[in-house]
Design a protein around this motif. Sequence first.
Motif, PDB file in Angstrom:
ATOM      1  N   VAL A  24      19.084  66.405 107.948  1.00 48.26           N
ATOM      2  CA  VAL A  24      18.997  65.157 108.738  1.00 48.26           C
ATOM      3  C   VAL A  24      20.207  65.322 109.772  1.00 48.26           C
ATOM      4  CG1 VAL A  24      19.532  62.636 108.800  1.00 48.26           C
ATOM      5  CG2 VAL A  24      18.332  63.662 106.865  1.00 48.26           C
ATOM      6  N   THR A  25      20.136  64.732 111.072  1.00 51.30           N
ATOM      7  CA  THR A  25      21.038  64.982 112.075  1.00 51.30           C
ATOM      8  C   THR A  25      21.523  63.673 112.651  1.00 51.30           C
ATOM      9  OG1 THR A  25      19.446  65.278 113.836  1.00 51.30           O
ATOM     10  CG2 THR A  25      20.537  67.217 112.833  1.00 51.30           C
ATOM     11  N   PHE A  26      22.547  63.457 112.953  1.00 54.93           N
ATOM     12  CA  PHE A  26      22.849  62.267 113.743  1.00 54.93           C
ATOM     13  C   PHE A  26      22.666  62.323 115.254  1.00 54.93           C
ATOM     14  CE2 PHE A  26      26.539  62.321 110.533  1.00 54.93           C
ATOM     15  CZ  PHE A  26      26.243  60.971 109.994  1.00 54.93           C
ATOM     16  N   HIS A  27      22.465  61.002 115.852  1.00 53.08           N
ATOM     17  CA  HIS A  27      21.931  60.890 117.143  1.00 53.08           C
ATOM     18  C   HIS A  27      22.763  61.874 118.072  1.00 53.08           C
ATOM     19  CE1 HIS A  27      20.389  56.704 115.793  1.00 53.08           C
ATOM     20  NE2 HIS A  27      19.657  57.469 115.453  1.00 53.08           N
ATOM     21  N   ASP A  28      23.971  62.347 117.805  1.00 55.39           N
ATOM     22  CA  ASP A  28      24.685  62.944 118.821  1.00 55.39           C
ATOM     23  C   ASP A  28      24.410  64.722 118.442  1.00 55.39           C
ATOM     24  OD1 ASP A  28      26.034  63.592 116.385  1.00 55.39           O
ATOM     25  OD2 ASP A  28      27.754  62.488 117.041  1.00 55.39           O
ATOM     26  N   GLY A  29      23.659  64.971 117.442  1.00 55.70           N
ATOM     27  CA  GLY A  29      23.278  66.345 117.188  1.00 55.70           C
ATOM     28  C   GLY A  29      24.001  67.047 116.050  1.00 55.70           C
ATOM     29  N   GLU A  30      24.996  66.253 115.699  1.00 56.35           N
ATOM     30  CA  GLU A  30      25.738  66.767 114.479  1.00 56.35           C
ATOM     31  C   GLU A  30      25.089  66.471 113.037  1.00 56.35           C
ATOM     32  OE1 GLU A  30      29.091  67.959 114.308  1.00 56.35           O
ATOM     33  OE2 GLU A  30      28.344  68.489 116.102  1.00 56.35           O
ATOM     34  N   PRO A  31      25.191  67.413 112.125  1.00 56.70           N
ATOM     35  CA  PRO A  31      24.645  67.308 110.961  1.00 56.70           C
ATOM     36  C   PRO A  31      25.034  66.245 109.916  1.00 56.70           C
ATOM     37  CG  PRO A  31      26.287  69.277 110.935  1.00 56.70           C
ATOM     38  CD  PRO A  31      26.103  68.670 112.433  1.00 56.70           C
ATOM     39  N   PHE A  32      24.121  65.388 109.430  1.00 59.71           N
ATOM     40  CA  PHE A  32      24.568  64.371 108.456  1.00 59.71           C
ATOM     41  C   PHE A  32      24.865  65.264 107.065  1.00 59.71           C
ATOM     42  CE2 PHE A  32      22.831  61.972 104.675  1.00 59.71           C
ATOM     43  CZ  PHE A  32      23.696  61.238 104.609  1.00 59.71           C
TER      44      PHE A  32
END
Length: 516
Positions: free
Chosen positions: A100-108
């Motif tokens: 899953v990734t955050f909306h800014d592209g960083e990994p959750f």
Amino acid sequence: MTDEPPRTMDRRTALKTTLATATLAAAGCLSSETDAAEMRIGGPWEPGRDPLDGGSLLRRLGITEALVGVDYDANPMPELATDWDRRDANRWRFELRADVTFHDGEPFDAAAAVESLRRTAASSAFAAVPIDTIEAVDETTLDIETERPFSPLPAHLSRNEAVLLSPGALEDDGGVSEPVSTGPFVFESARAGTELRAVRNDEYYGDDPALESVRYEVVEDDQTRRMKLENDELEMARILPTEMVASLESTDGVDVYTPEIPRIRFLTFDTTSEPFDDERVRRALSYAVDRTAITESVLDGAEEPAVGPFSPAITEWANPDIDDQIYDPDRARSLLSDAGWTGGSSGDGDVRTRDGSALSVEFMTFDARSLPLIAEVIQDQLADVGFDVDVTTMEFSSMDDRASQGSFDAYLTSWGTLWYPDPDRLTEMVHSTAASLHHGYENDRVNTLLEEARELEEREERKQRYYEVQSIIVDEAPIAVLTNYTNVVATSTAVDGYEPHPTELRYGLESVELEE
């Protein structure tokens, strides 16, 4: 709580730049398309950007997500956590979704979840949730330890304040730059007091939404929201008054939804001062109120009378043995006579007296659509058994200040009873030291039941304790529950797939399509 090394400002700035680029690209893409797949929603409330400060609409619009969601039976369900278990009395383990990734592209991952949850746990909103430590075990596992056994923890982690934000959205001063989370829609822009826009998250881990964008418009006036819907300026108008239901149902091109939600209207008594320090007087008032008459007159028959805090139509936590039809003015008169209040016993409108003092009380309320009207109906009903009621309408904050600072008689308000999907909400209602209502009510048995239910793991054992608490509330009447609550939502008939959520946690826009 254990501190984690802070993220650097350079990384946070970079993440913001990534988010800005992504949303601008999405906006640019949408600008070349038609607006056929934009869902326009009108509501009276202004959305906030920070989940800890008026951010409930971010969750409802599908922008933010939490470890725990709420299913359509009003029970906790997996959201960003795929599973959880209670490792021992005080320690819980949560397994997280992978990839899953955050909306800014960083990994959750667990480290990001820990950083966001520590902010939540330190907030005033979570002051009563006894979280001690939050630790990452590995990339997809985190442990939460509580100061004492606390069974409702997963339910509390479903709350809007507990949504998970990207580390890049968290400012050094504790604020939030943008609501960057993991939901099916990405925050694009907001204008204070006017609107919020979101676009589809094409990297969403779940099913791709059919809608390309969502625009939430702040429309405070009920009639204006309706007109905008009928004029094809909105696809959905929310929180409309019950008196509009009949005419909306006969309007071409409009579908009407009237789901019951876990919210009640009720009177709170000052149980520490006359006359409501006497349980008999409180019970007499409750018997004297014709709840059905209130729902049929003021509420246009769209809402149900209630006596208990939970509706059995919504949750199995409601005690099924509580009768919601208790109107009995003769029993009310008898109780008042037993309490020494004489006169006014034949329904002639005379005010009862005791030791030379009249049974005169003040009901405070605030201007929230139906509450002042309900207070006036109750005023007339109570006159028939010998009460003299004065109704005072004021701002909510003024009412709350008066009730918290000294003696009062009673105040009429409304309250969500499943703000999170667990009956632990009763603790905030009637526990002698933890309640946020200003009744001064003390019952050692109620306190014990609520404290035991917080610790127990077995649902049936917890349920029996909460059932008993509900029965005691009805019998001793520190509050008098009057009605359940219905939310009126109208949509264009072009809206397909909308299903009202029982706790209003989400609008389910990821499942909605707009038919041409």
